[in-house]
Design a protein around this motif. Sequence first.
Motif, PDB file in Angstrom:
ATOM      1  N   SER A  60       4.763  -0.614  -3.556  1.00 38.06           N
ATOM      2  CA  SER A  60       5.339  -0.703  -2.216  1.00 38.06           C
ATOM      3  C   SER A  60       4.211  -0.574  -1.203  1.00 38.06           C
ATOM      4  O   SER A  60       3.102  -0.148  -1.523  1.00 38.06           O
ATOM      5  N   LYS A  61       4.544  -0.944   0.035  1.00 36.47           N
ATOM      6  CA  LYS A  61       3.582  -0.840   1.131  1.00 36.47           C
ATOM      7  C   LYS A  61       3.905   0.376   1.980  1.00 36.47           C
ATOM      8  O   LYS A  61       5.070   0.677   2.240  1.00 36.47           O
ATOM      9  N   SER A  62       2.864   1.070   2.425  1.00 31.87           N
ATOM     10  CA  SER A  62       3.094   2.203   3.325  1.00 31.87           C
ATOM     11  C   SER A  62       3.501   1.720   4.707  1.00 31.87           C
ATOM     12  O   SER A  62       4.289   2.362   5.396  1.00 31.87           O
ATOM     13  N   GLN A  63       2.958   0.590   5.125  1.00 29.17           N
ATOM     14  CA  GLN A  63       3.291   0.018   6.421  1.00 29.17           C
ATOM     15  C   GLN A  63       3.980  -1.318   6.185  1.00 29.17           C
ATOM     16  O   GLN A  63       3.344  -2.322   5.884  1.00 29.17           O
ATOM     17  N   THR A  64       5.289  -1.304   6.312  1.00 25.73           N
ATOM     18  CA  THR A  64       6.047  -2.529   6.089  1.00 25.73           C
ATOM     19  C   THR A  64       6.092  -3.414   7.313  1.00 25.73           C
ATOM     20  O   THR A  64       6.385  -4.605   7.205  1.00 25.73           O
ATOM     21  N   GLY A  65       5.820  -2.838   8.482  1.00 27.73           N
ATOM     22  CA  GLY A  65       5.875  -3.633   9.702  1.00 27.73           C
ATOM     23  C   GLY A  65       7.259  -3.800  10.274  1.00 27.73           C
ATOM     24  O   GLY A  65       7.437  -4.466  11.289  1.00 27.73           O
ATOM     25  N   LYS A  66       8.270  -3.219   9.639  1.00 29.05           N
ATOM     26  CA  LYS A  66       9.637  -3.326  10.133  1.00 29.05           C
ATOM     27  C   LYS A  66       9.918  -2.237  11.150  1.00 29.05           C
ATOM     28  O   LYS A  66       9.433  -1.107  11.017  1.00 29.05           O
ATOM     29  N   ASN A  67      10.697  -2.572  12.154  1.00 22.01           N
ATOM     30  CA  ASN A  67      11.037  -1.611  13.201  1.00 22.01           C
ATOM     31  C   ASN A  67      11.951  -0.530  12.649  1.00 22.01           C
ATOM     32  O   ASN A  67      12.872  -0.797  11.900  1.00 22.01           O
ATOM     33  N   GLY A  68      11.680   0.679  13.048  1.00 22.08           N
ATOM     34  CA  GLY A  68      12.526   1.792  12.650  1.00 22.08           C
ATOM     35  C   GLY A  68      12.139   2.449  11.345  1.00 22.08           C
ATOM     36  O   GLY A  68      12.720   3.476  10.996  1.00 22.08           O
ATOM     37  N   GLU A  69      11.191   1.906  10.628  1.00 19.58           N
ATOM     38  CA  GLU A  69      10.783   2.498   9.361  1.00 19.58           C
ATOM     39  C   GLU A  69       9.507   3.307   9.578  1.00 19.58           C
ATOM     40  O   GLU A  69       8.548   2.837  10.199  1.00 19.58           O
ATOM     41  N   SER A  70       9.546   4.513   9.065  1.00 14.65           N
ATOM     42  CA  SER A  70       8.397   5.405   9.213  1.00 14.65           C
ATOM     43  C   SER A  70       7.309   5.038   8.223  1.00 14.65           C
ATOM     44  O   SER A  70       7.561   4.473   7.163  1.00 14.65           O
ATOM     45  N   ILE A  71       6.102   5.383   8.577  1.00 13.61           N
ATOM     46  CA  ILE A  71       4.952   5.129   7.717  1.00 13.61           C
ATOM     47  C   ILE A  71       4.904   6.194   6.634  1.00 13.61           C
ATOM     48  O   ILE A  71       4.962   7.394   6.912  1.00 13.61           O
ATOM     49  N   GLN A  72       4.790   5.761   5.435  1.00 17.71           N
ATOM     50  CA  GLN A  72       4.770   6.667   4.298  1.00 17.71           C
ATOM     51  C   GLN A  72       3.328   6.884   3.847  1.00 17.71           C
ATOM     52  O   GLN A  72       2.589   5.927   3.586  1.00 17.71           O
ATOM     53  N   ALA A  73       2.929   8.139   3.789  1.00 18.01           N
ATOM     54  CA  ALA A  73       1.562   8.455   3.346  1.00 18.01           C
ATOM     55  C   ALA A  73       1.402   8.111   1.879  1.00 18.01           C
ATOM     56  O   ALA A  73       2.342   8.210   1.081  1.00 18.01           O
TER      57      ALA A  73
END
Length: 1476
Positions: free
Chosen positions: A891-904
């Motif tokens: 999975s990607k930590s930064q999906t670029g979708k609005n409203g989704e938090s960045i996962q370390a």
Amino acid sequence: MNLGVLNRMNSNQKEDKIYQDKMYVDWSSFSFFNQSNIENRSVLTSLPLSPDALKQIVTLVVQPIATNIGITHPSPLSAKLNTDREVAWCMEVIGYGLSLPLNIATTEHDPIRDCVHVYCEWLSALLPQPRSAVPLPLLKLPNHYSRKIICQLFQIFIPRPGEAPDLINRQAVLCHRVLRTIQSVVTNSSIIDQDTWDSLLLLLMTINDVLLAPPTVPNDIGDQLCDRVLSVLFEIWLHACAKSFPSPRMWKTLTELAQSWRHRTSLITQWNRINLALTSRLLTELYGPQFLKPADDEQILVPVELSGKVLTQAWYRLLHCIGNPVQLARPSIISQTHKFLQYTIISSQLSDPSQHPCLFSLPNIFVEAMKGIAGLVDAFLGLRSSVFPHERTERRTHSGSIGRTSFPVDNAGSTSILHRARCNSLLHLFGSWLFEATLIDCETQFNLKTSTAETSSSSLHLTDRSRASSVSVTSESSLQSNRPRSATVVELPPDTANVGATLDGYESGRAEALGALCRIFCSKSTDEDILPQYLARFYVVLNNGLKIKDEKFISEAMASILLHSADLFRVNLDGVFTLIPSVIDSLEVILLSKDLKIKPSVNRVELRRASIHVLVSILAAPLHFHSLPIKELAGGIGERNTLPTIFSNVRPRLTQLLLSALQVESDPLNTHILLGGLASLIHDLAAFEQSEHNAVSLAPHNYPSTPMQTDSASNVMSSTSDTHSCHSTSSNSYPSVSEITLDSHLENDASYSERISYSGPLLTFPLGSFHGLVNATFHLVSCKLLAVWKADLNTSLAALELLGFLAEVLAKLRVSDQNVGESRRIVRVLCEYISVQCSRPPPAHSKDLHSTIVAAYTCCASWLFAHPFLATDSECLHLILQVIELGISGSKSQTGKNGESIQAKHEKLLKPVSLRVRDAAEFLLTSLIEQVGNFPSLTGPGSPSCILNEEDLFNKSNLMKSNSNKPHLSAAQHFRYFAASEGTIILGVLEQPSNKILDSDPMVTILIRNQFGRQVWASQIRHLPRHKCGVYSYTVNPGRPLPMNDVGSLLSFDPQYFPDSVDRVRPCLADKTLPSLETPLMIDDRIAAELDKLGRLVDSASTLTVSEIQEDIEIKSECQSPLLCNEFQTARLFLSHLGFLSVDGLQFTFDKHTSIQENSLRGNSLVGLDSTSSHFFEDLDSLDRLGSRSHDTVYVFYVRSGQKDSYEILSNMSLASSLNPHFLEFLQALGWPQDSLTTAQAKPMSKESMDLNSKANAYQMTSQCLYWADGVSEILFVVPALSCTSPSFISSPFHEPSSLNDSPQNQLGKEQKNINFSKRLTKDSAYISEVRMLVVWCESYEDHTTIPIGDLLETISSCRDNGGQQKADVVSDCFVIFIHAQQSGLYRIHLQGPNSKVNLATPLVDGIVVSRRALGSLVRQTAVNMGKRRRLDHDSYQLPHIRRKLKVSEIASKYRSDMDVPSFYSNLFCNPEVGS
């Protein structure tokens, strides 16, 4: 009576003399049986009795005879015929009974049936064991009476006019009974004499003539018995040929009668059947039983006794028994028979015999005849195709990849196919028919007259056979001169204009003839020449067949030509390039349209595939011939162009056609071929423009000015303006090829532009230049890869291979600065492709899907290595790191979708799509961090890792110089070895203390071995920067420091252990929990011993007096600086700085109370390795020989024409000067030359090899090596040479002084690399490769079927790397690239590989024709891609860095040193020589 019919018929007969066979001109035919023949007339017909009385006589006579023939129950009243008179009298009655009419009453049927049964029984007199009911006179004279019986049996076949269908069926049953009896007698009898044979054959011919000569009437007796009587006639005729060859009169009779039956479909069906059976037997005798295995029914059909010259005569005569089969397309000739004339005369509705309704089936009959001739052609060519109705299948092309549907030819017989009939021989046999049939409904360009060539055989050998570059037919004399015997000049049939509308029905037959001609000419062998007359006629008919009548409808003729002409431009036909304009016009119609109208019998996918094969075979011609004109065939009045067409003019059309076909194509295999052709075209164009640029810079006026001058130097490497318009669009938009405009010179071509429609905003991609083609390719492939091709494995791999190959081509041209935008676009597309594939739902995940993802990661790595500036681009780097994270973690930590938090990242669970995807992502990450921008290193591309080992480091260290007088120790023994990072890294540490003599500071050298290679780092301890280290001070005593004048007052106080407040605190019970020393305790022996020891220490201390203590305090000593330390444990310091030597980290390693497997290699822990083992350094050496890149080995062979022995082939390289110089140039383009390697001696395996040199009992194997590598893969080309002489005598093809280094093949990014082959991280010198691949240069293309691949591999390596497989398994598992040099200077490619789920790799595809300048690079890249595909297809394959990782873990676990913490630390303070 219509008397005009007679006049027309007589005139037509005179005109038809040119078609009459001259074979039996001096012989007369037999007269026919007829109903009024006096010899066959029964005596009962002379009696003045009524018909009823005659019937009663027949019944009374035949019934007693029939009771004793075993058909009914025996009766005492049965007749016994003992004399000739009795038999003759009965035969008169029986003969009359056979002519009785059939009526509805069943009682009147019995006499006819009994007559038939009696005669069938009596014919057994010819058998070895006659029936018991046969009269004695017949047993004495069987042939005499059998002839009479045969003559009378004719009566049963005479049609009864006006009979009902039921009575016709009854008559048919009796006729079948007679035919079966005759067949049985002929097959089993051995006493039939010549007269009886003649009677039999005449009976059968007369029966067929009576039944088949009249115009066809549906459901009559002739219609029902047609197939049966014809098959019996031909089969018995074959038996007669074997036992008593018919006379010429008999043959002429058959020919004349058969030509009057040609309106019957069954005649052509049986004619095809008998011809194919005879041809199979004939080919068996000519070329051996393995050439073409006949079918079972064919073996039964032809008698075993029929062989030799008799077989040849029978085959040829039966082939011509129906005359010219092309006449089947001419109703006016077919209807020129007496039966048709009689029917026309008595008919009031018919004014011309050619208008009879039964002749409407002539188109189908014509098709059957052409299929039969085509089947015979295929048989002679070794392509067994069936012409039987129940076995007929769809005919397809027989080229390499398309595969023509045919009976399988045994592998053992593949060698005999090379000795098939020559093309000229086949054209002598069938050419006149086929050429005439191809123009049956065409208006020819020439005013030719049909005539039979009377040129003698001597004139055939005097024919001018000089080869011209192209054949130009301009006059009638050019076709008629030097015409071989039996060859007929083609023309339109004289009645074409009269039946114009009906000729479309003969299109299928014409298509069959065109297909047969194409197969003949495309089967031309390398050493074969075809007469120019035949070539000229062939080009004429092809040019006519390729004419476009309707742009929305593909004619059967055009489809047949393209289906069977895949090899047309591959077989060195003289003047074949004159057809290029017509071929391109046809290809544009077929490949550019999606809604073409086509006959259902033509497979649309196969037609497109054949057209694509034709396209890829001419892609290299425009650049190869460039400014040469294309000679056109002579056209009609006003059709000749004023200016000749040159090859460079057709190149943009081919380019546009290729891209448009790729956009339209939906079949995966067709797309694969198109992608390979596109890659080859791009590379060829890049090399061409580079050479043109160099030539123009040196001599700008070398080439004449042409309309396409802008195609060469003006567009070379300077297309900034071309690409500017492309970059002006949005980076996320990918226009389709339909949005790409043509060059200006093509936009003015209305005939071409009308066939292609455009929509959407127009982008200018000038396809005449390299950059325009590359930009168009980028847009098209990117769009199709993401939208359509992602679902197919082979198509995705081919597209990714194309993109990876473009990265290499652009890098060689060093034009990356002009393609920055496109390079970024490709990287974004690859990253998006990986993301899309990884995000597909779980049911879609499979091995194929993961293979495409791994290939995409590899392609992305190729672009990074080729264009390092991409790693410095923030946007590209962000995308690449995202897909790397996606591959490793899932999975990607930064999906670029609005409203989704960045996962370390440390919060994520590692759930990769698959282990293969994770490994590919790790490889891309390591390549990005360590090698992109640094590859190739100063040592060359031979190894991405450091080539220094322990011995090299020790020899360059000061230890070697300072210990030169000491006993020699192994270099590796000076190193300390540790395993770190969970056993994935092996550290070799070399300590170098400071040395005053050498003026060196303490240094530590770290040799790091991990899954991605070997690296060396050196660290030096310095107290000052290098620019401040010029002065060194070695003062022994710096002196006493000055005393301080301000000395404070000394305060005296009694020390207290606790504050004063403690004494004021009231004690409690808790204070008594700790007992005082005076409290009595339970004292054991141990405590007592400790107390005793403590008491003695107190007593000894109390003996010191206060004065003694005071004296020690008052002793004054001077402070001195410590001595300089010359011994440093640099390894300890360096490892400590890296955090490896923390006690907390080492507790897990050496805690004996925990599980070693679980806690031995955790975190930053360091594990010492025992290097004293004798196998330790052997394992390190084996680890170093495991490369971190995929590696392949390819064997290269040169095969002279006709060579089949492995030792002969291997001996070709012993003297390079005798080889084709283009082959040596090709070798130099494959890679960088290495030192030759000599292997063990090889002994001959066969007696034939020993006979080659009886004095030699062993051969010396010397191999020349060529190496090539990039950041992702490496490949070694081995050219083995076998010689009986010493290795020094063998000449090397790579070190001879020649001008080959300046060839055009080496001008495109050719770099000479001096690689230390012995230290390169690769496999050992045995050339053990992951994939078996061979490149074979064939002087004769046909030799690719006979090259002993297994013997070559066994001779080289004695199959030591085949894993115990048999030779057949080894051969079937090999990838082979065959190269054949054509006379035009182009090269034909044939690919051969095992049957697997993945196709053969690109850029080369089977059947493609490439230029000399691009051959080496294309072969090398194809071999690299073949290896990649093969590894993707193997389930158990592990990436190279994974194998290194497992090997590192194995060494760390195998040589782990179990030491506790104190021992480990104390070992760090010891000299490694002492510690060892």
